[in-house]
Design a protein around this motif. Structure first.
Motif: not given
Length: 240
Positions: A106-107, A112-114, A229-230, A236-237
């Motif tokens: 996951p994020f 995601f944007r980066s 951070a993680e 999303s998992r």
């Protein structure tokens, strides 16, 4: 001109979340969402697509199989893997098949944007490049795809290597440091340490708070956000 994105993800809620995240990044538009390799192939044949956000685990095949078919058909659209696959062999195979970036579920949205911003910078440099490029221009274009994780486009004066060192130190229990403490560990100035910590705070990896005690002025401390951070705020998992 906007980057035209196809989201390929079999879980409908996750697919819509990825699409919504994409819409929130300037310069990107979602032209389609596919929930299977078959549907993705059909949409790629019907729509103009610049970038595919590709899940590796699809109900009717593997994402790498879809990618192989694309390349065999001469389709050169770029691909960012968005997947829960964490094994090194999968990463190697993805890169070998032309995946530009790899985002592990996951994020968070900042992560995601980066990735999209890294890709956008690569495209911008590619579009602006002359018909024939010199080595420095090639290195600069490819280098924009190699900025790590939460680094994104780092502020001037910061390096990805020192940012990684900062994150390693922050992960150590109890997961909280002040700029003074980080500076001691990294043998750097307090000002430099604070710049790295502030960058991580801006992208949502750490949170700031005040530490009281000692009778003096309170000290700003930065706490590692395990969820953020993680994978906190995640869309999303891992499921396989």
């Amino acid at each position: 001109m906007s980057v035209r994105v196809l989201v390929v993800e079999d879980e409908p809620l996750v697919a819509e979340a990825h699409a919504e995240y994409t819409r929130r990044v300037d310069g990107f538009e979602v032209v389609g969402v596919a929930h299977s390799a078959t549907e993705a192939s059909r949409l790629l044949g019907e729509l103009p697509v610049d970038l595919v956000l590709l899940d590796m685990y699809l109900p009717d095949g593997h994402g790498l199989g879809l990618l192989r078919n694309l390349r065999a058909a001469g389709d050169l659209c770029d691909v960012i893997a968005v997947t829960s696959a964490r094994d090194a062999d999968m990463v190697r195979r993805a890169v070998a098949h032309g995946v530009a970036l790899y985002l592990i579920k996951p994020f968070t949205f900042p992560m995601f944007r980066s990735k999209l911003e890294q890709y956008a910078e690569y495209r911008r440099q590619l579009v602006d490049a002359p018909a024939e490029v010199v080595q420095d221009e090639v290195d600069r274009m490819l280098g924009s795809l190699r900025v790590t994780g939460v680094a994104g486009a780092l502020p001037k004066g910061l390096t990805a290597e020192r940012l990684q060192e900062t994150m390693v130190e922050l992960r150590q229990p109890p997961g909280v440091l002040s700029a003074r403490e980080l500076a001691e560990r990294l043998e750097s100035s307090r000002v430099t340490a604070r710049r790295y910590l502030e960058h991580l705070a801006e992208v949502g990896v750490v949170v700031r708070s005040l530490r009281y005690g000692g009778g003096g002025r309170p000290e700003v401390e930065y706490r590692w956000q395990h969820t953020a951070a993680e994978g906190g705020d995640e869309v999303s998992r891992p499921r396989r």
